[in-house]
Enzyme design. Structure first.
Site, mmCIF file in Angstrom:
data_model
loop_
_atom_site.group_PDB
_atom_site.id
_atom_site.type_symbol
_atom_site.label_atom_id
_atom_site.label_comp_id
_atom_site.label_asym_id
_atom_site.label_seq_id
_atom_site.Cartn_x
_atom_site.Cartn_y
_atom_site.Cartn_z
ATOM 1 C CD GLU A 129 -2.737 1.245 2.482
ATOM 2 O OE1 GLU A 129 -3.490 2.232 2.624
ATOM 3 O OE2 GLU A 129 -2.659 0.320 3.328
ATOM 4 C CG ASP A 143 -3.019 9.020 7.028
ATOM 5 O OD1 ASP A 143 -3.395 7.842 6.915
ATOM 6 O OD2 ASP A 143 -2.671 9.728 6.066
ATOM 7 C CE1 TYR A 175 -7.473 -0.978 6.277
ATOM 8 C CE2 TYR A 175 -6.369 -0.254 4.286
ATOM 9 C CZ TYR A 175 -6.399 -0.375 5.650
ATOM 10 O OH TYR A 175 -5.362 0.117 6.405
#
Length: 275
Positions: free
Chosen positions: A56, A67, A179
């Protein structure tokens, strides 16, 4: 005569999951451009040598809402050093012959040039797929259609809080893999996760026909093995590796060593010989 038909990115991802030989496919995350573009390429190459099945590749962005602080800081430093989408795609181009590369970026970066233009450029780099964490299901059809047209996988995310109805809709449209986010919150290392893995993985796998990769918070070989043991088809590890890249004078060596440890943790169990 052998077929000359190009292998699609979707097919390469499927093959990587099927042929990993591990309890679950190992997918390290690296921030392109961190510490520099050249070093991030070396980090990716070290990951492949150490047992990564897919990669990734993060694109540095000024407002990375998914993040945690470690990856956010890495992206900020990469941008300050001059990293650009073009430079990131060159890193992808260099890594793509060795391993399926899935780009992770934010929706503004896709829609600013237009989904078709962005995806076409991504396909030309040799990358196999795209993750856009802030792209909601309701706005994803145009990007997914562009990815389908170029043989790339648009990989959606699901969270522990995703409702059953929404989970089924997202899972039905997943390409490449689904995911599954193991925790509520942003990326980052966490101490205890095993109790969360089983339910998250089971819900995700029941919603889709593609492999399920578990990410967010996984940082040790033990946690990776726990994820695999609960049925995850893939394990994504990011923050621990990005932190190592930032702390070491030899980013590629440090990250490669950690990926090697993760690969050992995901090695298949040796059969027990009965006496």
């Amino acid at each position: 005569m052998a077929s000359t038909e190009a292998v699609t990115g979707v097919a390469r991802i499927a093959e990587a999951f099927a042929a990993s030989g591990k309890r679950a496919a190992l997918m390290p995350y690296l921030m392109a451009g961190f510490p520099t573009l050249e070093q991030s390429l070396a980090v990716g190459q070290a990951c492949v040598r150490s047992g990564a099945d897919l990669l990734e590749l993060g694109v540095p962005y000024s407002d990375p809402l998914a993040d945690g602080p470690v990856i956010h800081e890495a992206g900020t430093r990469a941008l300050a050093a001059g990293a650009s989408v073009g430079g990131v795609l060159e890193v992808a181009r260099a890594l793509a012959p060795s391993v399926p590369v899935v780009l992770m970026c934010y929706a503004n970066m896709v829609f600013a040039p237009g989904a078709e233009a962005f995806v076409a450029r991504l396909a030309q780099s040799g990358a196999c797929g795209l993750i856009v964490p802030d792209l909601p299901l309701e706005e994803s059809s145009g990007v997914r259609d562009a990815c389908d047209a170029h043989g790339l996988a648009l990989v959606p995310l699901v969270a522990p809080t995703t409702t059953p109805e929404r989970l089924r809709a997202i899972g039905a449209g997943a390409r490449g893999f689904l995911y599954a986010v193991s925790v509520v919150g942003t990326t980052g290392e966490r101490d205890t996760l095993q109790d969360r893995f089983a339910e998250v993985v089971a819900r995700a796998k029941a919603s889709t026909e593609v492999p399920v990769a578990l990410g967010f918070g996984i940082s040790t070989p033990e946690q990776a093995r726990q994820a695999a043991d609960t049925g995850a088809d893939g394990v994504i590890v990011g923050t621990r590796l990005v932190r190592a890249a930032g702390e070491s004078e030899d980013p590629a060596g440090a990250v490669g060593a950690l990926v090697g440890e993760l690969a050992v943790g995901l090695a298949p169990t040796d059969p027990v010989t009965a006496s």
